[in-house]
Design an enzyme around this catalytic site. Structure first.
Site, PDB file in Angstrom:
ATOM      1  N   TYR A 159       0.865  -1.188   0.000  1.00  0.00           N
ATOM      2  CA  TYR A 159       0.000   0.000   0.000  1.00  0.00           C
ATOM      3  C   TYR A 159       0.894   1.228   0.000  1.00  0.00           C
ATOM      4  CZ  TYR A 159      -3.490   3.501   1.271  1.00  0.00           C
ATOM      5  OH  TYR A 159      -4.292   4.614   1.277  1.00  0.00           O
ATOM      6  N   ASP A 254       9.437   2.846  -0.551  1.00  0.00           N
ATOM      7  CA  ASP A 254       8.378   3.584   0.147  1.00  0.00           C
ATOM      8  C   ASP A 254       8.617   3.370   1.647  1.00  0.00           C
ATOM      9  OD1 ASP A 254       4.716   3.543   0.187  1.00  0.00           O
ATOM     10  OD2 ASP A 254       6.224   4.515   1.449  1.00  0.00           O
ATOM     11  N   LYS A 282       4.646  10.155   7.870  1.00  0.00           N
ATOM     12  CA  LYS A 282       4.406   9.706   9.247  1.00  0.00           C
ATOM     13  C   LYS A 282       5.386  10.300  10.274  1.00  0.00           C
ATOM     14  CE  LYS A 282       2.213   5.470   7.573  1.00  0.00           C
ATOM     15  NZ  LYS A 282       0.807   5.492   7.993  1.00  0.00           N
TER      16      LYS A 282
HETATM   17  P1  KE4 Z   1      -0.784   8.793   3.712  1.00  0.00           P
HETATM   18  O1  KE4 Z   1      -1.256   9.392   2.390  1.00  0.00           O
HETATM   19  O2  KE4 Z   1      -1.898   8.052   4.437  1.00  0.00           O
HETATM   20  O3  KE4 Z   1      -0.076   9.830   4.600  1.00  0.00           O
HETATM   21  O4  KE4 Z   1       0.339   7.725   3.389  1.00  0.00           O
HETATM   22  C1  KE4 Z   1       0.051   6.680   2.504  1.00  0.00           C
HETATM   23  C2  KE4 Z   1       1.031   5.537   2.761  1.00  0.00           C
HETATM   24  C3  KE4 Z   1       2.091   5.373   1.894  1.00  0.00           C
HETATM   25  N1  KE4 Z   1       2.992   4.383   2.083  1.00  0.00           N
HETATM   26  C4  KE4 Z   1       2.888   3.532   3.139  1.00  0.00           C
HETATM   27  C5  KE4 Z   1       3.897   2.448   3.308  1.00  0.00           C
HETATM   28  C6  KE4 Z   1       1.820   3.665   4.062  1.00  0.00           C
HETATM   29  O5  KE4 Z   1       1.723   2.807   5.099  1.00  0.00           O
HETATM   30  C7  KE4 Z   1       0.872   4.684   3.876  1.00  0.00           C
HETATM   31  C8  KE4 Z   1      -0.315   4.869   4.788  1.00  0.00           C
HETATM   32  N2  KE4 Z   1      -0.477   3.894   5.824  1.00  0.00           N
HETATM   33  C9  KE4 Z   1      -1.837   3.683   6.275  1.00  0.00           C
HETATM   34  C10 KE4 Z   1      -1.828   2.597   7.355  1.00  0.00           C
HETATM   35  N3  KE4 Z   1      -1.187   1.413   6.978  1.00  0.00           N
HETATM   36  C11 KE4 Z   1      -2.461   4.942   6.781  1.00  0.00           C
HETATM   37  C12 KE4 Z   1      -3.709   4.737   7.598  1.00  0.00           C
HETATM   38  C13 KE4 Z   1      -4.957   5.090   6.829  1.00  0.00           C
HETATM   39  O6  KE4 Z   1      -4.986   4.854   5.598  1.00  0.00           O
HETATM   40  O7  KE4 Z   1      -5.887   5.589   7.476  1.00  0.00           O
END
Ligand code: KE4
Length: 448
Positions: A159, A254, A282
């Protein structure tokens, strides 16, 4: 209301009357009552407790519960919630203005710090954005612009945020809700997205062989955290590095989740493999909306205004996010919490496994640094197909039982749990006590 008039804190995290009322009101005006799907608790049952505040390893619900928190805002809270130095830095910055949409000195200092710490950024450049999604979307557009190629490779269960081209066989909330693709994403948007099983180098080699000279980039979570926690097998990251070098493709790590979590310099420092580009988020925002992408100078010089690849953002590099990020990096480089985090997390994972075994519950645990997860199945979990073999109904029951006993886990089998520097003996003890009861309840349940 004075503290003495407040009801004493309890540890039952299940949504009480106040959270249920708040959730009903939220559902009336926010789709599903949430601003991110996985927060809706769809796959674990029950309604989400609404959070009022957080401090250290604890979150406090609107129903008066104090819970040990392993979500940590989905990763940012490595220093625990409400770390004074970070809060103070944000308050100080706010007093000078919230956002200017113009250059500030602090952005350069922040970029310099990131380029000093993250191996793939050394001697290179970095661009600040406001989320992990923006970071990965921009990095892939840049890789396509730099190589003049269109195809990209991602892992099943990986993801990388919700940009159209990446919503293919996606993990995290997409996997939780069983919609690994997404409506609204035209076929044309994903026709150039190839997917391969995680930890399968041969599949990547076959993709390159089948698409000679067409693959712009591989984007990979160097430790997968969105199919549950799945480490790279020995040689996997090195193999990706070799394949990308041999075929002139851009290797993108990533590290939105692993950056500053599994080591100060992220997974690339821990495993000694340097990608061409890195995406961050994060932890680098310390809880404020901050993302970043960066890498080799000759690639980054293709991004506007230097080059023809466009990317922009109103709040990119905003003073509050940069202040929180700088304060966070300052603490992490000064305190180097990583050895202690590794020790605490390892001990916790072992103790949880012991309690599962005591109750005869099959649990397959993975852990890297201060992130871990337990899959409700036997055997080793090395990719998304293995992860999907978990008993998600049992996970749901375990989640509910832990919540009722004061421990707040991510509401999905396909997420990772996060330990912070503030998870001390008392918090761990409470976690293990809760786990003993929760595993007993899982063992006693028929079916789920
Ligand atoms: P954001 O756009 O949510 O800041 O980041 C996306 C993203 C990109 N790459 C990795 C490896 C990530 O884990 C994420 C986002 N992680 C999720 C939880 N596994 C965010 C939580 C959510 O979607 O509410």
């Amino acid at each position: 209301m004075t503290a003495s008039e407040q009801a004493p804190l309890h540890h039952d995290g299940r949504a009480g009357e106040r959270s249920r009322d708040l959730f009903a009101a939220a559902r009336a005006v926010i789709p599903g009552g949430v601003n991110s799907p996985v927060r809706a608790f769809a796959s674990v049952g029950g309604e989400p407790p609404f959070i009022k505040s957080a401090r250290g390893p604890y979150i406090y619900t609107e129903d008066g519960a104090e819970l040990v928190d392993y979500v940590g805002s989905w990763g940012p809270a490595l220093l625990g919630h409400g770390r004074e130095e970070v809060v103070e830095a944000v308050v100080r910055a706010a007093r000078s203005g919230l956002s200017f949409g113009a250059c500030t000195a602090a952005e350069t200092v922040f970029a310099e710090r990131l380029c000093e710490i993250v191996p793939s950024l050394r001697g290179g450049m970095v661009r600040l954005v406001s989320s992990g999604t923006e970071a990965t979307m921009s990095a892939l557009r840049l890789a396509r612009g730099y190589t003049g190629r269109s195809k990209i490779i991602k892992a099943e269960g990986g993801y990388h945020g919700h940009a159209d081209m990446l919503l293919v066989a996606a993990g995290s909330g997409a996997a939780t809700l069983g919609i690994p693709g997404s409506a609204g994403v035209p076929a044309a948007a994903v026709v150039d997205t190839l997917t391969v099983p995680y930890n399968d180098l041969e599949a990547v080699g076959r993709s390159f062989a089948a698409n000679p000279g067409e693959i712009a980039a591989i984007i990979i979570e160097p430790v997968a955290g969105n199919m549950g926690c799945v480490p790279p097998v020995a040689g996997y990251l090195e193999g990706l590095r070799e394949l990308c070098t041999a075929h002139g493709a851009v290797l993108i790590f990533d590290e939105v989740m692993t950056g500053f979590r599994v080591a100060l310099g992220g997974a690339q420092e821990r495993f000694g493999v340097t990608p061409d580009m890195t995406c961050l988020g994060k932890i680098i925002g310390g809880g404020m909306p901050v993302g970043a992408y960066g890498g080799r100078r000759e690639i980054m010089e293709k991004i506007a205004p230097l080059g023809p690849v466009y990317q922009a953002g109103t709040l990119s590099g905003n003073p509050l996010g940069v202040a929180a990020g700088l304060a966070t990096l300052e603490i992490l480089t000064r305190e180097n919490p990583y050895p202690a985090l590794e020790k605490t997390t390892q001990a916790l994972v072992c103790a949880l496994a012991e309690r599962a075994a005591k109750h005869g519950v099959e649990l397959s645990s993975n852990q890297v640094g201060a992130m871990f997860c337990g899959f409700f199945r036997g055997g080793q979990v090395r990719d998304y197909s293995d992860a999907k073999g978990s008993d998600t109904a049992r996970f749901g029951l375990f989640h509910r039982e832990m919540l009722a006993r004061g421990v707040y886990l991510a509401p999905s089998q396909f997420e990772a749990a996060f330990v912070s520097v503030t998870h001390d003996g008392a918090a761990i003890e409470r976690t293990l006590e809760a786990a003993d009861g929760a595993f007993a309840a899982v063992a006693a349940s028929k079916g789920a």
